[in-house]
Write a protein that holds these residues in place. Structure first.
Motif, PDB file in Angstrom:
ATOM      1  N   GLU B 215       0.856  -1.175   0.000  1.00  0.00           N
ATOM      2  CA  GLU B 215       0.000   0.000   0.000  1.00  0.00           C
ATOM      3  C   GLU B 215       0.896   1.229   0.000  1.00  0.00           C
ATOM      4  OE1 GLU B 215      -3.193  -0.025  -0.505  1.00  0.00           O
ATOM      5  OE2 GLU B 215      -3.321   2.153  -0.463  1.00  0.00           O
ATOM      6  N   PHE B 216       1.280   1.632  -1.217  1.00  0.00           N
ATOM      7  CA  PHE B 216       2.071   2.846  -1.416  1.00  0.00           C
ATOM      8  C   PHE B 216       1.074   3.905  -1.890  1.00  0.00           C
ATOM      9  CE2 PHE B 216       5.343   4.876  -4.501  1.00  0.00           C
ATOM     10  CZ  PHE B 216       5.582   5.891  -3.609  1.00  0.00           C
ATOM     11  N   PHE B 217       0.737   4.843  -1.016  1.00  0.00           N
ATOM     12  CA  PHE B 217      -0.394   5.724  -1.298  1.00  0.00           C
ATOM     13  C   PHE B 217      -0.140   6.651  -2.485  1.00  0.00           C
ATOM     14  CE2 PHE B 217      -4.275   7.354   1.093  1.00  0.00           C
ATOM     15  CZ  PHE B 217      -4.861   6.101   1.105  1.00  0.00           C
ATOM     16  N   ALA B 218       1.118   7.034  -2.694  1.00  0.00           N
ATOM     17  CA  ALA B 218       1.425   7.964  -3.787  1.00  0.00           C
ATOM     18  C   ALA B 218       1.618   7.244  -5.122  1.00  0.00           C
ATOM     19  CB  ALA B 218       2.681   8.771  -3.445  1.00  0.00           C
ATOM     20  N   HIS B 222      -3.224   5.255  -7.975  1.00  0.00           N
ATOM     21  CA  HIS B 222      -4.155   6.076  -7.194  1.00  0.00           C
ATOM     22  C   HIS B 222      -4.426   7.436  -7.843  1.00  0.00           C
ATOM     23  CE1 HIS B 222      -2.918   3.702  -3.311  1.00  0.00           C
ATOM     24  NE2 HIS B 222      -3.826   3.062  -4.027  1.00  0.00           N
TER      25      HIS B 222
END
Lengths: 250, 257
Positions: B215-218, B222
């Motif tokens: 879960e790499f938000f950047a 996304h």
């Protein structure tokens, strides 16, 4: 009685019209507050969020570069609306206050109370001093160009010093298991994150690290350059989105 | 008390001692209260049951506590959306050009309240529950697109703000002369742009079939959400359109103390 049309046009409302106008302002304030928390927070979380969420992502190379770059976006767009149309020099500060409120609510209730991450591990960075300077420079110069050059540079350069009092203590080196770490690294190893294997932590890569104490100023000045461009782009994006056009059909 | 045609056209009926243009204030505050209760309730539900029953989607209790919530949300949202949008359409003003300045001003206040409630729904979706998703992915390794937090953020919060945004668009289009004569581009952008955030869920979940562990938000998968969020800036254009029209209407009103 005045006969000058310019003076006639400048007459402020009085009585019921003034009250109506003020009540409409209050409605707009509530609307803008939630609008900018929701949209700006989403923009920041999904572009630079990881560096803002976690203490051990707040490095000397990427954090001071990317954070101002992605956080100058909405402030520039909102400034273009509020300053050009309403002469309100508060676009950047409004955005940053909204972002901080939204971030703090989430860090406390979603990270700390739900999943028990220590609040120190998920402290959001602040860009409030940078935003205040950006707004003041726009107000004093009344120029998008000057603000893009000097305001944006100040916005980026002020980021690290304004956050250092909060995060400096976590960069203290410690020896742990025979290796040298920072306190921030230790937080990351102690509180396991299922979705974040170590290879995903984008910090201090390449040879910039060999520049030692110069890495952070270099990142900040590079951010200042990029912010100048980003500010200009988002000023125009803000103007484009705030269109007043009507269409015949969609 | 029945509202006469004259009162309706004049827009001067009011609730309690409120000024005539704030006739809808209590409904507006009620809307905020209801939304707050719904979202605080969902968050408390997550706090109570997510760790106990929401870690493994193959377990029977997952069906009981989370998939039932998901189906309940779908039925509720579809029913409310159909009901609300039908109501706004079938009670539309057949002759908005006949409105008095006061009635039209009151409706501009009502539209601003609709948009305000829309932005409150955007807050819960785009700010709180969106970032909470990152927190939850650090606790559970995903084994389904219907995680305990996705069921709230993707499949309730996103459709909910779309319902409110669509309602604001319909209200403007069916009750205000300026928005009935032409289709407001900023209003349309402000509603349809964030709608695309829901569509981006497909891209996101498809991407996570490759990166289910991370879960790499950047991450770029996304960025569809990000671009949809930019369209919220168009709300500024709606306000400019409203302010321009309201200024014209105020000039038509007699001064009153």
């Amino acid at each position: 009685m005045t006969t000058n049309p310019a003076e006639l046009a400048a007459q402020p409302y009085s009585g019921e019209k003034a009250r109506l106008s003020r009540h409409f302002d209050y409605l707009i304030l509530v609307l803008a507050f939630f609008l900018y928390i929701g949209s700006f927070h989403l923009n920041v979380a999904l572009t630079v969020g990881d560096w803002d969420f976690w203490l051990d992502w707040k490095d000397r190379q990427w954090w001071p570069l990317i954070t101002p770059l992605m956080m100058i976006t909405f402030p520039a767009a909102v400034q273009s609306l509020l300053w050009e149309r309403f002469r309100l020099p508060m676009g950047a500060t409004l955005c940053m206050c909204c972002l901080l409120i939204g971030s703090w609510i989430t860090r406390v209730f979603a990270y700390h109370y739900w999943n028990y991450f220590p609040i120190n591990m998920v402290l959001p960075a602040t860009m409030l001093p940078s935003a205040l300077v950006l707004d003041v420079i726009l107000m004093l110069t009344n120029s998008m160009t000057f603000t893009a050059i000097f305001g944006s540079a100040a916005f980026a350069l002020l980021f690290y010093p304004s956050n250092w009092p909060m995060f400096g203590m976590f960069h203290v080196p410690v020896e742990y298991g025979g290796a040298q770490l920072t306190i921030a690294d230790l937080f990351g190893f102690q509180y396991i994150r299922a979705g974040m294997p170590e290879y995903l932590r984008i910090i201090e890569r390449g040879t910039l690290r060999t520049y030692g104490q110069y890495a952070t100023p270099l990142a900040s000045f590079f951010s200042a350059l990029l912010c100048t461009l980003m500010y200009t782009l988002w000023w125009h994006l803000g103007k484009w989105f705030a269109t007043v056009r009507y269409l015949k059909k969609i | 008390m029945a509202v006469t045609t004259l009162e309706k056209l004049d827009g001067t009926t009011n609730a309690g001692n409120l000024p005539w243009y704030l006739k809808d204030l209590y409904k507006y505050l009620g809307g905020f209260a209801v939304i707050t209760v719904i979202y605080v309730g969902l968050r408390l539900y997550q706090g109570a049951y997510a760790v106990a029953t929401g870690l493994d989607s193959t377990l029977p209790e997952y069906d009981a506590y989370w998939m039932r919530l998901f189906y309940g949300e779908l039925i509720t949202l579809m029913s409310f959306t159909a009901g609300l949008w039908s109501y706004l359409w079938f009670t539309r003003d057949r002759n908005p050009a006949a409105l008095t300045p006061k009635a039209e001003l009151r409706r501009h206040f009502a539209l601003t309240m609709w948009i305000s409630i829309y932005t409150f729904a955007v807050y819960w979706a785009g700010s709180y529950f969106a970032e909470q998703d990152n927190s939850w992915h650090q606790v559970v390794i995903r084994d389904t697109p219907f995680t305990a937090n996705h069921i709230v953020v993707f499949y309730f919060s996103f459709p909910f703000y779309i319902m409110m945004g669509g309602s604001a668009w319909l209200y403007a289009r069916t009750r205000l002369p300026t928005f009935a004569q032409g289709i407001s581009l900023p209003l349309t952008l402000a509603v349809f742009g964030p709608f695309m955030i829901l569509v981006s869920v497909g891209f996101n979940e498809w991407g996570h079939t490759f990166w289910f562990r991370e879960e790499f938000f950047a991450a770029p998968i996304h960025w569809g959400f990000v671009i949809g969020g930019w369209f919220a800036l168009a709300v500024g254009g709606i306000l400019l359109q409203e302010v321009a029209r309201m200024t014209e209407l105020l000039d038509k009103l007699e001064d009153a103390s």
